[in-house]
Design a protein around this motif. Structure first.
Motif, PDB file in Angstrom:
ATOM      1  N   VAL A 297      43.353  24.176  83.016  1.00 30.79           N
ATOM      2  CA  VAL A 297      43.408  25.598  83.357  1.00 30.79           C
ATOM      3  C   VAL A 297      43.775  26.357  82.082  1.00 30.79           C
ATOM      4  O   VAL A 297      43.979  25.761  81.026  1.00 30.79           O
ATOM      5  CB  VAL A 297      44.430  25.865  84.493  1.00 30.79           C
TER       6      VAL A 297
ATOM      7  N   THR B 210      41.876  18.830  86.195  1.00 28.69           N
ATOM      8  CA  THR B 210      41.043  19.859  85.578  1.00 28.69           C
ATOM      9  C   THR B 210      41.917  20.794  84.743  1.00 28.69           C
ATOM     10  O   THR B 210      42.931  21.301  85.244  1.00 28.69           O
ATOM     11  CB  THR B 210      40.314  20.686  86.650  1.00 28.69           C
TER      12      THR B 210
ATOM     13  N   GLN C 242      45.259  21.483  86.861  1.00 27.06           N
ATOM     14  CA  GLN C 242      44.935  21.459  88.298  1.00 27.06           C
ATOM     15  C   GLN C 242      44.723  20.029  88.753  1.00 27.06           C
ATOM     16  O   GLN C 242      43.960  19.279  88.145  1.00 27.06           O
ATOM     17  CB  GLN C 242      43.683  22.286  88.589  1.00 27.06           C
ATOM     18  N   HIS C 243      45.444  19.665  89.801  1.00 25.27           N
ATOM     19  CA  HIS C 243      45.314  18.333  90.407  1.00 25.27           C
ATOM     20  C   HIS C 243      44.603  18.500  91.746  1.00 25.27           C
ATOM     21  O   HIS C 243      45.082  19.221  92.625  1.00 25.27           O
ATOM     22  CB  HIS C 243      46.699  17.719  90.618  1.00 25.27           C
ATOM     23  N   SER C 244      43.454  17.853  91.903  1.00 25.65           N
ATOM     24  CA  SER C 244      42.676  17.938  93.137  1.00 25.65           C
ATOM     25  C   SER C 244      42.501  16.546  93.722  1.00 25.65           C
ATOM     26  O   SER C 244      42.340  15.565  92.987  1.00 25.65           O
ATOM     27  CB  SER C 244      41.292  18.548  92.867  1.00 25.65           C
TER      28      SER C 244
ATOM     29  N   LYS D  37      49.854  23.628  81.994  1.00 21.66           N
ATOM     30  CA  LYS D  37      49.567  23.421  83.409  1.00 21.66           C
ATOM     31  C   LYS D  37      48.228  22.717  83.556  1.00 21.66           C
ATOM     32  O   LYS D  37      47.385  22.741  82.636  1.00 21.66           O
ATOM     33  CB  LYS D  37      49.535  24.745  84.182  1.00 21.66           C
TER      34      LYS D  37
ATOM     35  N   ASP E 259      43.757  21.424  96.276  1.00 14.83           N
ATOM     36  CA  ASP E 259      43.991  21.765  94.874  1.00 14.83           C
ATOM     37  C   ASP E 259      45.446  22.211  94.680  1.00 14.83           C
ATOM     38  O   ASP E 259      45.938  23.039  95.452  1.00 14.83           O
ATOM     39  CB  ASP E 259      43.057  22.896  94.427  1.00 14.83           C
ATOM     40  N   TYR E 260      46.085  21.681  93.637  1.00 14.01           N
ATOM     41  CA  TYR E 260      47.456  22.063  93.305  1.00 14.01           C
ATOM     42  C   TYR E 260      47.580  22.208  91.801  1.00 14.01           C
ATOM     43  O   TYR E 260      46.912  21.497  91.040  1.00 14.01           O
ATOM     44  CB  TYR E 260      48.457  21.017  93.812  1.00 14.01           C
ATOM     45  N   ILE E 261      48.446  23.118  91.373  1.00 10.54           N
ATOM     46  CA  ILE E 261      48.740  23.286  89.947  1.00 10.54           C
ATOM     47  C   ILE E 261      49.989  22.477  89.609  1.00 10.54           C
ATOM     48  O   ILE E 261      51.030  22.612  90.270  1.00 10.54           O
ATOM     49  CB  ILE E 261      48.944  24.765  89.590  1.00 10.54           C
TER      50      ILE E 261
END
Length: 275
Positions: A250, A248, A257-259, A255, A268-270
């Protein structure tokens, strides 16, 4: 040999979940087993799929419903008479084919363990009390899945298809995306013709595959599958693991978002774009 022995001898010998003669140390009372055994008992499935269900009634009758989770075919019901020894430690059954004894290792309101000796082997069978005539095939299916997970990757474990469909947001994703420690977690590659795909270079221990890649608005959805080629890692929970995943955008274009989901729980992680 008959169905009261739960499986032909050859099948029993192949089912490693039978016991090896280690009997329960619990001492059973001499009375009370007649009442405790009344009801429906489903056997924990053997590796060959045998998962019989036995119903004991108050009039001293037992009804064996023969099931095999690996075959899924109808079987006849076999009726026998049963009675306990005076000390409650032996269950004697009389069927039209033969008489035989089962040693009672454990008999509680919900759990029963029985044992018998057959041609020099000590066998054990574990039962759970249930409220219906139905085998515990869900446990067999789980054991089959678990056993398959501990094998090398096979072509039908996961069919890769990492191609990313065309989308106006595609360029936002192109690049390698790493965690805060600089370890790349996912890569979006776009070639000169405009075709794009997901990628993750192999590491010393793990390989990654992808499929079901699709767009939901600006989000990129896909299935991620990981496995190892090292036999020492075949029992690792990451081996042959599969997770629904999402990328997703941001606010920061460098950067993303990896979910991903594990047992319905979302993580969820950036990630940071690396060159």
């Amino acid at each position: 040999m008959n169905k009261w022995l739960f499986a032909p001898l050859a099948a029993v010998l192949l089912s490693a979940c039978t016991g090896t003669g280690q009997k329960d140390a619990r001492t059973l009372p001499a009375t009370g087993n007649e009442a405790a055994i009344i009801g429906i008992w489903a056997m924990m499935p053997l590796r060959n799929g045998v998962a019989n269900v036995v119903e004991y009634t108050a009039d001293g009758k037992s009804r064996l419903h023969a099931f095999n989770c690996a075959e899924q075919k109808d079987r006849d019901v076999e009726v026998a008479d049963y009675r306990f020894s005076a000390d409650g430690q032996t269950l004697h059954l009389t069927s039209p084919q033969r008489d035989f004894d089962l040693q009672v290792l454990t008999l509680t309101p919900g759990l029963m363990k029985l044992a018998m000796s057959l041609e020099g082997l000590d066998l054990q069978f574990t039962y759970l009390k249930t409220d219906k005539i139905a085998p515990l095939c869900v446990l067999y299916e789980k054991s089959v899945v678990d056993a398959r997970k501990q094998l090398p990757y096979q072509a039908d474990d996961f069919v890769p298809n990492p191609a990313i469909p065309a989308n106006a947001n595609l360029d936002r994703y192109v690049g390698k995306w790493a965690d805060d420690e600089g370890v790349v977690q996912i890569e979006v590659i776009k070639d000169a013709t405009g075709n794009a795909r997901l990628n993750h270079d192999p590491s010393e221990n793990w390989r990654h595959l992808y499929n079901q890649v699709s767009w939901s608005g600006a989000e990129l959805h896909y299935q991620s599958f990981a496995y190892s080629e090292k036999q020492s890692l075949f029992t690792h929970p990451y081996h042959k693991s599969m997770h629904p995943s999402i990328l997703t955008p941001v606010a920061d274009p460098e950067k993303i978002q990896h979910s991903f989901f594990i047992d319905q729980e979302r993580f969820d992680y950036i990630l940071n774009r690396v060159r």
